[in-house]
Design an enzyme around this catalytic site. Structure first.
Site, PDB file in Angstrom:
ATOM      1  N   ARG A  43       0.822  -1.207   0.000  1.00 45.32           N
ATOM      2  CA  ARG A  43       0.000   0.000   0.000  1.00 45.32           C
ATOM      3  C   ARG A  43       0.860   1.262   0.000  1.00 45.32           C
ATOM      4  NH1 ARG A  43      -2.495   3.894   2.974  1.00 45.32           N
ATOM      5  NH2 ARG A  43      -4.668   4.288   2.474  1.00 45.32           N
ATOM      6  N   ASP A  96      -2.203  -4.453   2.488  1.00 41.70           N
ATOM      7  CA  ASP A  96      -2.787  -3.928   3.710  1.00 41.70           C
ATOM      8  C   ASP A  96      -3.714  -4.972   4.304  1.00 41.70           C
ATOM      9  OD1 ASP A  96      -4.149  -2.466   5.679  1.00 41.70           O
ATOM     10  OD2 ASP A  96      -3.868  -0.624   4.549  1.00 41.70           O
TER      11      ASP A  96
END
Length: 186
Positions: free
Chosen positions: A18, A42
């Site tokens: 991410r 994530d």
């Protein structure tokens, strides 16, 4: 490279974490166009990139969707004020880097005040970018007089406060004695 010619390795690396979204602001300011594959990595719940994308658009970028992801292009920015739609450390940093890299004069509001944003602001000041309001939720970014004059600087970031908090919590849970050094109480 042309938007359609990004390597498979780039796409895989960009989409694996991410945090890769943090490259978008600096890359836009340098190359004017970035392919943004869907980010991943994530596992603590889905978090939107809306604050980043809305900010990029507000600061003069346009987004197109291609077969390999978003293609974000920097066009130009005449805006002087922007309020982030949510307090986001990474969006605050990304927009700050875009503003400095594109030499924009900009008032950013609803900025995150975490140590990471403060440290980034301090680094950008050392690089010659005038910024006021560090540590507050409003940053005023001014145009750098000589954009080509980037000097070497030394910048030391503080310890990761989240990691330090985890160590403190672990010491409490295990009833361990620890010594914490280099802490700023301000």
């Amino acid at each position: 490279q042309e938007s359609n010619q990004f390597s498979q390795e780039y796409e895989e690396n960009f989409s694996s974490i991410r945090a890769s979204i943090m490259f978008v602001g600096p890359l836009l300011s340098r190359f004017n166009e970035v392919l943004v594959p869907d980010t991943g990595g994530d596992n603590i719940g889905q978090r939107s990139l809306a604050a980043h994308l809305e900010g990029f658009e507000a600061l003069g970028c346009k987004t197109d969707f291609g077969p390999k992801g978003r293609i974000i292009s920097y066009v130009s920015c005449s805006r002087r004020n922007y309020e982030l739609s949510e307090i986001s450390v990474t969006a605050s940093a990304n927009l700050l880097m875009l503003a400095c890299g594109c030499n924009l004069e900009l008032r950013l509001e609803n900025v995150a005040i975490e140590p990471y944003v403060v440290s980034l602001s301090e680094l950008l000041i050392k690089l010659g970018y005038p910024i006021e309001g560090i540590g507050s939720n409003v940053l005023n970014v001014y145009q750098k007089k000589n954009q080509d004059n980037i000097k070497d600087v030394l910048h030391v970031t503080g310890p990761d406060f989240i990691e330090a908090s985890g160590i403190i919590a672990l010491s409490v849970a295990t009833r361990s004695n620890i010594i914490i050094k280099g802490i700023s109480l301000s």
